[in-house]
Design a protein around this motif. Structure first.
Motif, PDB file in Angstrom:
ATOM      1  N   MET A 131       0.529  -1.437   0.221  1.00  0.00           N
ATOM      2  CA  MET A 131       0.172  -0.181  -0.006  1.00  0.00           C
ATOM      3  C   MET A 131       0.607   1.465  -0.005  1.00  0.00           C
ATOM      4  O   MET A 131       1.557   1.180   0.455  1.00  0.00           O
ATOM      5  N   SER A 132       0.520   2.305  -0.352  1.00  0.00           N
ATOM      6  CA  SER A 132       0.489   3.594  -0.443  1.00  0.00           C
ATOM      7  C   SER A 132       0.665   4.257   0.724  1.00  0.00           C
ATOM      8  O   SER A 132       0.276   3.714   1.190  1.00  0.00           O
ATOM      9  N   TYR A 133       1.579   5.478   0.644  1.00  0.00           N
ATOM     10  CA  TYR A 133       1.361   6.428   2.062  1.00  0.00           C
ATOM     11  C   TYR A 133      -0.319   6.712   2.277  1.00  0.00           C
ATOM     12  O   TYR A 133      -1.131   6.538   3.640  1.00  0.00           O
ATOM     13  N   ASP A 134      -0.648   7.157   1.615  1.00  0.00           N
ATOM     14  CA  ASP A 134      -1.942   7.384   1.053  1.00  0.00           C
ATOM     15  C   ASP A 134      -3.227   6.730   1.566  1.00  0.00           C
ATOM     16  O   ASP A 134      -4.377   6.748   1.962  1.00  0.00           O
ATOM     17  N   GLU A 135      -2.991   5.316   0.876  1.00  0.00           N
ATOM     18  CA  GLU A 135      -3.622   4.479   1.065  1.00  0.00           C
ATOM     19  C   GLU A 135      -3.962   3.746   3.072  1.00  0.00           C
ATOM     20  O   GLU A 135      -4.398   3.549   3.002  1.00  0.00           O
ATOM     21  N   ARG A 136      -3.268   3.828   3.016  1.00  0.00           N
ATOM     22  CA  ARG A 136      -2.643   3.413   4.497  1.00  0.00           C
ATOM     23  C   ARG A 136      -3.111   4.280   5.292  1.00  0.00           C
ATOM     24  O   ARG A 136      -4.519   4.039   6.169  1.00  0.00           O
ATOM     25  N   GLU A 137      -3.760   5.735   4.884  1.00  0.00           N
ATOM     26  CA  GLU A 137      -4.314   6.464   6.081  1.00  0.00           C
ATOM     27  C   GLU A 137      -5.908   6.485   6.038  1.00  0.00           C
ATOM     28  O   GLU A 137      -6.056   7.380   6.603  1.00  0.00           O
ATOM     29  N   VAL A 138      -5.870   5.915   4.550  1.00  0.00           N
ATOM     30  CA  VAL A 138      -7.609   6.081   5.023  1.00  0.00           C
ATOM     31  C   VAL A 138      -8.258   4.289   4.609  1.00  0.00           C
ATOM     32  O   VAL A 138      -9.132   3.954   3.899  1.00  0.00           O
ATOM     33  N   VAL A 139      -7.638   3.569   5.284  1.00  0.00           N
ATOM     34  CA  VAL A 139      -8.540   1.734   6.106  1.00  0.00           C
ATOM     35  C   VAL A 139      -8.893   1.563   6.089  1.00  0.00           C
ATOM     36  O   VAL A 139      -9.679   2.173   7.066  1.00  0.00           O
ATOM     37  N   PRO A 140     -10.391   1.062   5.429  1.00  0.00           N
ATOM     38  CA  PRO A 140     -11.609   1.662   5.117  1.00  0.00           C
ATOM     39  C   PRO A 140     -11.862   0.542   6.976  1.00  0.00           C
ATOM     40  O   PRO A 140     -11.282  -0.681   6.340  1.00  0.00           O
ATOM     41  N   GLU A 141     -12.672   0.578   7.943  1.00  0.00           N
ATOM     42  CA  GLU A 141     -12.851   0.238   8.614  1.00  0.00           C
ATOM     43  C   GLU A 141     -14.511  -0.723   8.760  1.00  0.00           C
ATOM     44  O   GLU A 141     -15.125  -0.277   9.196  1.00  0.00           O
ATOM     45  N   ALA A 142     -13.851  -2.214   8.382  1.00  0.00           N
ATOM     46  CA  ALA A 142     -14.750  -2.475   7.659  1.00  0.00           C
ATOM     47  C   ALA A 142     -15.337  -3.723   8.534  1.00  0.00           C
ATOM     48  O   ALA A 142     -14.512  -4.906   9.240  1.00  0.00           O
ATOM     49  N   SER A 143     -16.630  -3.143   9.343  1.00  0.00           N
ATOM     50  CA  SER A 143     -17.409  -4.580  10.040  1.00  0.00           C
ATOM     51  C   SER A 143     -17.531  -6.009  10.031  1.00  0.00           C
ATOM     52  O   SER A 143     -17.599  -5.529   8.469  1.00  0.00           O
ATOM     53  N   VAL A 144     -17.632  -6.644  10.509  1.00  0.00           N
ATOM     54  CA  VAL A 144     -17.594  -7.921  10.282  1.00  0.00           C
ATOM     55  C   VAL A 144     -19.116  -8.419  10.738  1.00  0.00           C
ATOM     56  O   VAL A 144     -19.795  -9.722  10.868  1.00  0.00           O
ATOM     57  N   LEU A 145     -19.748  -7.586  11.199  1.00  0.00           N
ATOM     58  CA  LEU A 145     -20.850  -7.079  12.024  1.00  0.00           C
ATOM     59  C   LEU A 145     -22.230  -6.926  10.977  1.00  0.00           C
ATOM     60  O   LEU A 145     -22.093  -6.320  10.169  1.00  0.00           O
ATOM     61  N   ARG A 146     -23.178  -8.035  11.125  1.00  0.00           N
ATOM     62  CA  ARG A 146     -24.024  -7.358  10.398  1.00  0.00           C
ATOM     63  C   ARG A 146     -25.240  -5.980  10.670  1.00  0.00           C
ATOM     64  O   ARG A 146     -24.588  -5.429  12.036  1.00  0.00           O
TER      65      ARG A 146
END
Length: 344
Positions: A131-146
């Motif tokens: 990942m680029s520096y910018d990609e690392r800053e905006v990694v989504p908080e991908a919930s594993v819940l419904r």
């Protein structure tokens, strides 16, 4: 260093929240490694950094400058990365916050992570590309819940998630693994055989639906480190997890009948931390990232310290100047987690 060498302004710094003092430190102290105090009330002497990239991990949110820890904690995270990739079908760890360079209270985001023995691991495997520096800053908080936040979404959850968490909890030096109550319930429902003995280490807590949190026991010989009370043998799969789920259950928002008084949070001051933390603040810094980057473990990793110099403001300062006090990481966009309960 004697106490007399510590400026009176540091020892009597209760006019300034401790998070502001520790948040301005960009490199660790040049001292023997010590985790000082408790996970939510302490600091870190002689911390080291996990490399930004390894054979089975990538560190995210580099602008926060929170990839520092006790060497034992860094070694444990690297071990988890290697073993989960080799044996659990996990593509590699995305590593979030560990600690600040000298630990201590953070400018935002956590009550714990103060002594270099806590680490956040994303519940999303790292991508196959670097990942680029910018990609690392905006990694989504991908919930594993419904969407109801009460149950795990079977479309987002896999056996690899389960194996990763079980592996983390299986290490004898891990004290607790924190996760959302719905994930704890999932583990209660699916773990079998000997793995069920690890359920006592898996503790429900708010907010941890897109990452989990590893807490390590104080390393042997760390006389100034305060361990958390042992969780005991109870699996926590009965009344306890039900009560947690009831706490996070969505409820209609009632209209206030009168204006709500806003209570400002109390900030930790230096007087609340171990006395040695004033010495940690005042100690000389290591002189380069190369001096501080971890290269231990069974598979040492050598990463050019200027790899992100063109993008990373921390690396820019380190590469261009001996004045490490000029950079304060941007914190304005970091989301605040929900308040943790007192009993973890």
């Amino acid at each position: 260093m004697s106490v007399l060498a510590v400026p009176a302004a540091v020892l009597a710094a209760d006019a300034v929240p401790a998070k502001q003092l520790f948040g301005k430190q960009n490199l660790p102290s040049k001292q023997p490694t010590q985790s000082l105090g408790f996970y939510a009330k302490g600091c870190l002497a002689g911390g080291i950094a996990i490399p930004v990239d390894g054979p089975a991990w990538q560190v995210i949110h580099l602008s926060r400058n929170r990839r520092w820890g006790n060497p034992d904690m860094i070694a444990l995270v690297e071990r988890l990365a290697r073993e989960s990739r080799a044996e659990d079908g996990w593509n590699g760890l995305m590593i979030g916050d560990i600690s600040q360079p000298r630990g201590g209270p953070m400018l935002s985001g956590h009550a714990s992570h103060q002594i270099g023995l806590d680490a956040d691991i994303w519940l999303t495997p790292m991508p196959s590309h670097t990942m680029s520096y910018d990609e690392r800053e905006v990694v989504p908080e991908a919930s594993v819940l419904r969407r109801d936040m009460m149950t795990v979404d079977s479309r987002k959850w896999s056996k690899a998630h389960e194996r990763l968490i079980v592996r983390a909890a299986s290490y004898p030096r891990v004290e607790r693994v924190f996760m959302h109550p719905a994930i704890k319930k999932k583990m209660c429902d699916t773990l079998k055989g000997g793995d069920r003995a690890l359920l006592s280490k898996m503790r429900p807590i708010y907010g941890h639906h897109y990452h989990f949190h590893i807490r390590m026991k104080c390393p042997a010989g760390s006389v100034n480190c305060e361990d958390q009370v042992d969780p005991g043998p109870d699996s926590g799969c009965g009344k306890q997890v039900t009560e947690w789920l009831n706490r996070v259950k969505p409820r209609p928002v009632a209209k206030p009948t009168k204006p709500t008084k806003i209570v400002k949070p109390k900030h930790l001051m230096m007087s609340a931390l171990p006395n040695a933390c004033a010495l940690v603040l005042n100690a000389a810094s290591v002189r380069s990232m190369a001096e501080a980057e971890f290269s231990g473990g069974s598979n040492p990793v050598q990463v050019p310290v200027t790899a992100y110099a063109a993008e990373d403001p921390v690396a820019k300062v380190i590469a261009a100047s001996d004045d490490f006090s000029v950079f304060i990481p941007p914190m304005g966009s970091i989301p605040q987690p929900l308040v943790r309960p007192a009993t973890q």
